[in-house]
Enzyme design. Structure first.
Site, PDB file in Angstrom:
ATOM      1  N   GLY A 147       0.762  -1.240   0.000  1.00  0.00           N
ATOM      2  CA  GLY A 147       0.000   0.000   0.000  1.00  0.00           C
ATOM      3  C   GLY A 147       0.790   1.287   0.000  1.00  0.00           C
ATOM      4  N   GLU A 187       4.106   3.982   5.908  1.00  0.00           N
ATOM      5  CA  GLU A 187       2.861   3.205   5.796  1.00  0.00           C
ATOM      6  C   GLU A 187       1.809   3.996   5.018  1.00  0.00           C
ATOM      7  OE1 GLU A 187       1.293   0.570   5.872  1.00  0.00           O
ATOM      8  OE2 GLU A 187       1.386  -0.546   7.746  1.00  0.00           O
ATOM      9  N   ASP A 206      -4.076   1.735  11.334  1.00  0.00           N
ATOM     10  CA  ASP A 206      -5.442   1.431  11.764  1.00  0.00           C
ATOM     11  C   ASP A 206      -5.395   0.989  13.234  1.00  0.00           C
ATOM     12  OD1 ASP A 206      -8.240   0.979  10.855  1.00  0.00           O
ATOM     13  OD2 ASP A 206      -7.778  -1.129  11.178  1.00  0.00           O
ATOM     14  N   LYS A 244      -6.002   6.419  11.599  1.00  0.00           N
ATOM     15  CA  LYS A 244      -7.341   6.311  12.192  1.00  0.00           C
ATOM     16  C   LYS A 244      -7.208   6.276  13.719  1.00  0.00           C
ATOM     17  CE  LYS A 244      -9.680   3.695   8.485  1.00  0.00           C
ATOM     18  NZ  LYS A 244     -10.161   2.384   8.017  1.00  0.00           N
ATOM     19  N   PHE A 250     -13.914   3.029   5.752  1.00  0.00           N
ATOM     20  CA  PHE A 250     -12.956   2.397   4.857  1.00  0.00           C
ATOM     21  C   PHE A 250     -12.630   3.339   3.700  1.00  0.00           C
ATOM     22  CE2 PHE A 250     -11.432  -0.714   1.751  1.00  0.00           C
ATOM     23  CZ  PHE A 250     -10.591  -1.457   2.561  1.00  0.00           C
ATOM     24  N   VAL A 251     -11.352   3.435   3.370  1.00  0.00           N
ATOM     25  CA  VAL A 251     -10.919   4.321   2.289  1.00  0.00           C
ATOM     26  C   VAL A 251     -10.095   3.539   1.254  1.00  0.00           C
ATOM     27  CG1 VAL A 251     -10.959   6.531   3.510  1.00  0.00           C
ATOM     28  CG2 VAL A 251      -8.990   5.034   3.777  1.00  0.00           C
ATOM     29  N   ARG A 275      -5.798   0.561  -6.037  1.00  0.00           N
ATOM     30  CA  ARG A 275      -4.611   1.231  -5.492  1.00  0.00           C
ATOM     31  C   ARG A 275      -4.163   2.388  -6.388  1.00  0.00           C
ATOM     32  NH1 ARG A 275      -2.443  -1.976  -1.424  1.00  0.00           N
ATOM     33  NH2 ARG A 275      -2.570  -4.225  -1.736  1.00  0.00           N
TER      34      ARG A 275
END
Ligand code: IMP
Length: 180
Positions: free
Chosen positions: A48, A103, A107, A135, A157-158, A170
């Site tokens: 990610g 990152e 979360d 978050k 959620f994103v 992505r």
């Protein structure tokens, strides 16, 4: 406003490419100020973080640095301690290095909690975290609170800008939030 439909879920654009660029520059400025006289090693967490890392590293000013990549999956077994599995292992020596973990999103903080312990165990001088999104309401590990944050996000959620839904989306140039 741009929207995306993915696997039955509806997403709306939340951060435009221009807003993201501003957030990334602000993080880069902070890191540039803090690491001017150091030679940090950026450890980019795949998959990610590759988009954020590419923009962040190019936005730094006068920071002599190295970059390396890892891919991990963390899971909980029957014991009470989480185990970190390295799918792409750390290929660089972190001993006596100032490490910055990059990152896409923090979360629960489990991944960062475990990666920090790993860096410490391998002799890193310091380990800080730069993340595009954080978050705070979901954080379960206090030591995983990131030092450099592009933007805080609530619990939704994103996707986009490196963040995926089951491996897809992505490559979106903006960040989209799910709508109920
Ligand atoms: P943590 O270990 O619980 O902090 O989880 C971090 C990882 O969960 C991130 O690197 C993402 O892969 C994933 N993740 C958490 N929230 C989201 C989200 O809203 N969209 C996409 N991926 C997410």
């Amino acid at each position: 406003m741009r929207t995306i439909d993915e696997q039955g879920y509806h997403f709306e654009e939340w951060l435009t490419p221009e807003q993201i660029a501003k957030d990334v520059q602000q993080v880069a400025n902070q890191i540039s100020a803090d690491y001017k006289d150091k030679e940090p090693l950026f450890v980019v967490v795949l998959n990610g973080a590759f988009v954020f890392a590419a923009d962040l590293l190019r936005a730094l000013k006068d920071v002599r640095c190295e970059v390396t990549f890892i891919r991990v999956s963390s899971y909980w077994g029957l014991s009470s301690t989480g185990k970190l599995e390295f799918i792409v292992p750390l290929q660089q020596v972190v001993e006596n290095r100032d490490v910055i973990i990059v990152e896409d999103i923090v979360d629960t903080g489990l991944t960062i909690h475990q990666l920090k312990a790993h860096m410490r165990a391998h002799g890193a001088t310091s380990t800080r975290v730069a993340t595009m999104l954080f978050k705070p309401a979901k954080l379960e590990y206090n030591d995983a609170k990131p030092e450099y944050v592009g933007r805080e996000v609530s619990e939704e959620f994103v996707i986009g800008y490196g963040l995926d839904f089951d491996g897809f989306q992505r490559n979106l140039d903006a960040i989209y939030k799910v709508k109920q």
